[in-house]
Design a protein around this motif. Structure first.
Motif, PDB file in Angstrom:
ATOM      1  N   ALA A  54       0.713  -1.107   0.050  1.00  8.82           N
ATOM      2  CA  ALA A  54      -0.036   0.085   0.118  1.00  8.82           C
ATOM      3  C   ALA A  54       0.800   1.183  -0.059  1.00  8.82           C
ATOM      4  O   ALA A  54       0.570   2.082  -0.748  1.00  8.82           O
ATOM      5  CB  ALA A  54      -0.983   0.098   1.238  1.00  8.82           C
ATOM      6  N   LEU A  55       1.852   1.235   0.859  1.00  8.56           N
ATOM      7  CA  LEU A  55       2.525   2.680   1.032  1.00  8.56           C
ATOM      8  C   LEU A  55       3.815   2.747  -0.106  1.00  8.56           C
ATOM      9  O   LEU A  55       3.669   3.941  -0.508  1.00  8.56           O
ATOM     10  CB  LEU A  55       3.260   2.620   2.421  1.00  8.56           C
ATOM     11  N   LEU A  56       4.376   1.747  -0.320  1.00  3.62           N
ATOM     12  CA  LEU A  56       5.652   2.016  -1.138  1.00  3.62           C
ATOM     13  C   LEU A  56       4.999   1.691  -2.715  1.00  3.62           C
ATOM     14  O   LEU A  56       5.392   2.460  -3.609  1.00  3.62           O
ATOM     15  CB  LEU A  56       6.643   1.074  -0.822  1.00  3.62           C
ATOM     16  N   CYS A  57       4.558   0.700  -2.956  1.00  3.55           N
ATOM     17  CA  CYS A  57       4.254   0.219  -4.300  1.00  3.55           C
ATOM     18  C   CYS A  57       2.770   0.771  -4.855  1.00  3.55           C
ATOM     19  O   CYS A  57       2.462   0.619  -6.055  1.00  3.55           O
ATOM     20  CB  CYS A  57       4.099  -1.344  -4.345  1.00  3.55           C
ATOM     21  N   THR A  58       2.138   1.561  -3.848  1.00  2.41           N
ATOM     22  CA  THR A  58       0.980   2.211  -4.112  1.00  2.41           C
ATOM     23  C   THR A  58       0.950   3.597  -4.119  1.00  2.41           C
ATOM     24  O   THR A  58       0.985   4.439  -5.204  1.00  2.41           O
ATOM     25  CB  THR A  58      -0.332   1.569  -3.701  1.00  2.41           C
TER      26      THR A  58
ATOM     27  N   TYR B 166       2.172   5.202  -7.444  1.00  5.58           N
ATOM     28  CA  TYR B 166       0.994   5.708  -8.278  1.00  5.58           C
ATOM     29  C   TYR B 166       1.374   7.362  -8.381  1.00  5.58           C
ATOM     30  O   TYR B 166       0.853   7.770  -9.521  1.00  5.58           O
ATOM     31  CB  TYR B 166      -0.261   5.665  -7.618  1.00  5.58           C
ATOM     32  N   VAL B 167       1.731   7.998  -7.484  1.00  2.00           N
ATOM     33  CA  VAL B 167       1.982   9.395  -7.352  1.00  2.00           C
ATOM     34  C   VAL B 167       2.887   9.805  -8.671  1.00  2.00           C
ATOM     35  O   VAL B 167       3.010  10.618  -9.547  1.00  2.00           O
ATOM     36  CB  VAL B 167       2.292   9.914  -6.204  1.00  2.00           C
ATOM     37  N   LEU B 168       4.274   8.653  -8.719  1.00  2.00           N
ATOM     38  CA  LEU B 168       5.086   9.148  -9.796  1.00  2.00           C
ATOM     39  C   LEU B 168       4.633   8.946 -10.838  1.00  2.00           C
ATOM     40  O   LEU B 168       4.911   9.482 -11.574  1.00  2.00           O
ATOM     41  CB  LEU B 168       6.384   7.743  -9.058  1.00  2.00           C
TER      42      LEU B 168
END
Length: 297
Positions: free
Chosen positions: A220-224, A228-230
């Protein structure tokens, strides 16, 4: 570095993180529906610490809010199909099915954004099909359902990337991410409640082991949230087709990780990897061919 070059770097790093999501999805001991719900819930909560939600909802026009909520629902369906494909087959097959995203993007982007069809993009998208045919021949018949669901996930991925293209110019990526993923959370929550009230009953909602909680947080925190923002920031300087074609690199990272962590190389034949090679060749050829096309123009 130019803005476009920075966007490519951001997008490639996001794809690396997205490649990890398939591995985590296979490792987390939850159904696809519950897994995705936890993913978007944790992500939405994390974004609430980074943006002023009250101000966002007050200033965001109602029409744009409804559009973003609709896109968020598509994102939720995409992830549901993606993890469903992984659960039905394996992580390698699930992510490789996403290779068809570029074909769907080449067809849908001109139709939705009212642009002319790009012969290069459409031609490269069509070249994905032979690679997908080899992939089908390289897997066990029991995994075909997973591949089909993965292709549906690819169609949905192309659709929401194209729709987001019209939104990133008017709103920052983090706000878009929050509205879309919180909407996906709400939509999937309603699906879970509907399932619970039906004969199917409520699915198992609580991760059975502490490691599942750890994997969910990374997912959730790193991979999403971060990834996602990147990817949305990169979309400000790149076309939806370029974004989706680059996303095809996700199988490279995912397949290598699957070899190392899940021993999935024993589950598929060499034909599968020939298909993967065809898809990767299309991905790597696009920037060069696109540059040549611009020079001729």
């Amino acid at each position: 570095m130019t803005a476009a070059q920075k966007a490519y770097l951001q997008l490639h790093f996001a794809v690396l993180l997205f490649g990890l999501t398939a591995i985590l999805g296979k490792m987390i001991q939850l159904s696809a529906l519950v897994l995705v719900w936890w993913r978007v819930l944790i992500t939405s909560l994390s974004l609430m610490l980074l943006i002023n939600v009250v101000k966002l909802l007050k200033t965001l026009p109602r029409r744009q809010l409804l559009i973003l909520m609709g896109i968020g629902t598509i994102v939720g369906l995409h992830w549901l199909a993606f993890y469903g494909a992984i659960k039905l087959s394996n992580s390698s097959v699930g992510v490789l099915a996403m290779g068809s995203t570029s074909l769907f993007s080449a067809i849908l982007e001109p139709l939705i954004l009212k642009k002319k069809f790009n012969a290069l993009e459409l031609g490269l998208g069509l070249l994905i099909i032979p690679g997908m045919a080899l992939v089908v021949n390289g897997i066990d018949f029991s995994m075909v359902d997973g591949l089909v669901v993965g292709v549906i996930a690819a169609l949905l991925a192309a659709l929401f990337a194209i729709l987001n293209k019209s939104q990133v110019a008017n709103l920052d990526a983090m706000s878009i991410t929050f509205v879309e993923l919180s909407s996906a959370c709400l939509f999937l929550g309603l699906v879970i409640v509907g399932s619970g009230l039906s004969k199917a009953g409520f699915p198992v909602m609580i991760p059975p082991h502490w490691s599942d909680w750890l994997y969910l947080l990374i997912l959730a925190l790193l991979c999403t949230t971060f990834a996602y923002v990147l990817s949305l920031n990169a979309l400000k300087h790149l076309s939806a087709f370029t974004s989706n074609l680059t996303m095809n690199l996700e199988p490279v990272y995912a397949i290598v990780l699957a070899w190392l962590l899940l021993n999935e190389d024993k589950e598929v034949s060499s034909t599968f990897y020939w298909g993967a090679a065809v898809i990767m060749a299309v991905v790597f050829s696009y920037p060069l061919l696109s540059k040549v096309e611009k020079l001729k123009g």
